[in-house]
Design an enzyme around this catalytic site. Sequence first.
Site, PDB file in Angstrom:
ATOM      1  N   VAL A  66       0.594  -0.924   0.285  1.00 37.13           N
ATOM      2  CA  VAL A  66      -0.138   0.313   0.303  1.00 37.13           C
ATOM      3  C   VAL A  66       1.181   1.175  -0.317  1.00 37.13           C
ATOM      4  O   VAL A  66       0.171   2.220   0.010  1.00 37.13           O
ATOM      5  CB  VAL A  66      -1.229  -0.224   0.966  1.00 37.13           C
ATOM      6  N   TYR A 164       5.403   5.001  15.153  1.00 33.16           N
ATOM      7  CA  TYR A 164       4.299   4.553  14.781  1.00 33.16           C
ATOM      8  C   TYR A 164       3.087   5.546  15.123  1.00 33.16           C
ATOM      9  O   TYR A 164       2.237   5.573  15.136  1.00 33.16           O
ATOM     10  CB  TYR A 164       4.093   3.199  15.906  1.00 33.16           C
ATOM     11  N   LYS A 168      -0.511   7.381  13.856  1.00 35.72           N
ATOM     12  CA  LYS A 168      -0.903   7.065  14.203  1.00 35.72           C
ATOM     13  C   LYS A 168      -1.922   8.234  14.383  1.00 35.72           C
ATOM     14  O   LYS A 168      -2.824   9.012  14.124  1.00 35.72           O
ATOM     15  CB  LYS A 168      -2.078   6.450  15.816  1.00 35.72           C
TER      16      LYS A 168
HETATM   17  C1  BGC Z   1      -0.237  -1.359  19.116  1.00 34.26           C
HETATM   18  C2  BGC Z   1      -0.298  -2.422  19.859  1.00 34.26           C
HETATM   19  C3  BGC Z   1      -0.947  -1.685  21.528  1.00 34.26           C
HETATM   20  C4  BGC Z   1      -1.741  -1.411  21.449  1.00 34.26           C
HETATM   21  C5  BGC Z   1      -2.026  -0.383  23.086  1.00 34.26           C
HETATM   22  C6  BGC Z   1      -1.639  -0.348  19.061  1.00 34.26           C
HETATM   23  O1  BGC Z   1      -2.318   0.514  18.249  1.00 34.26           O
HETATM   24  O2  BGC Z   1      -0.753  -2.108  17.710  1.00 34.26           O
HETATM   25  O3  BGC Z   1       1.062  -3.092  19.921  1.00 34.26           O
HETATM   26  O4  BGC Z   1      -1.117  -3.303  22.302  1.00 34.26           O
HETATM   27  O5  BGC Z   1      -1.748  -0.051  20.414  1.00 34.26           O
HETATM   28  O6  BGC Z   1      -1.273  -0.016  23.700  1.00 34.26           O
END
Ligand code: BGC
Length: 266
Positions: A66, A164, A168
């Site tokens: 993607v 990450y 998000k």
């Molecule tokens: C992550 C997980 C994590 C969860 C809560 C998710 O977005 O991918 O690894 O356990 O968030 O922290």
Amino acid sequence: MEKLLANQFALVTGASSGIGYGVAKALADAGASVALNYHSHAESAEKLADEINQSGGVAIAVKADVSNPADVDAMFEACRARFGTLDIVVANSGLQKDSAFAEMTLEDWQTVLATNLTGQFLTAQAAVKEFRRRGPTSVSKAVGKIICMSSVHEVIPWAGHVNYAASKGGIQMFMKSLAQEVAPERIRVNSIAPGAIRTQINRDAWDTSAARDKLLQLIPYGRVGEVEDIGKAAVWLASDESDYVVGTTLFVDGGMTLYPGFADNG
Ligand code: BGC
């Protein structure tokens, strides 16, 4: 009774495992024909497609990275060739490459942003173009529905995971800005923000009782989530039952974003 998503065509990216797998299965159970995108795990995407087809549904498996524009175009072309169009697009593909900040490589930063953020950009852009090309239908009040897979980490900072969490956090404003832009065309864009859902991505956080006890301290509702919890939310957000829900993040997290650390503190 007619199923909630009968006669609708859906694409789920990252459907060969985890949350994407659960969402694809739930959409198919709700009557949608589903394209299951995978990146590297052809066998499990093909297996789910076979299961859906054998139980009276319709599914295909489609390979694509993607983060690659040509792959995304080819994936939408494959959906059009098989289904004619798409009504529901779930931009779900995501990955983690965790490390302490000072040690994080540029590659790990870029890989996560490329799939989690740019991947949703490319997928949603192709979806908007397809919805515009096809125009209104009789199968849904909306001209099209896009569901972005976010995370509680669009609002909860996460040490050791800056790539990450940044991806998000980016999805939060990406989704809202896009929703604002295309709502006048009756294209609905929303996000689901899962908490800790029991999948391979966070296996370390739940697969021993010590780890699970620690994780449960973060979840007021007292259980780890299952992919079915997210699947049900996706069916609702994709259906006319949520027709007036536009530009919203639906947290499905057992209360993780209630900051339980403050329950007897602060
Ligand atoms: C992550 C997980 C994590 C969860 C809560 C998710 O977005 O991918 O690894 O356990 O968030 O922290």
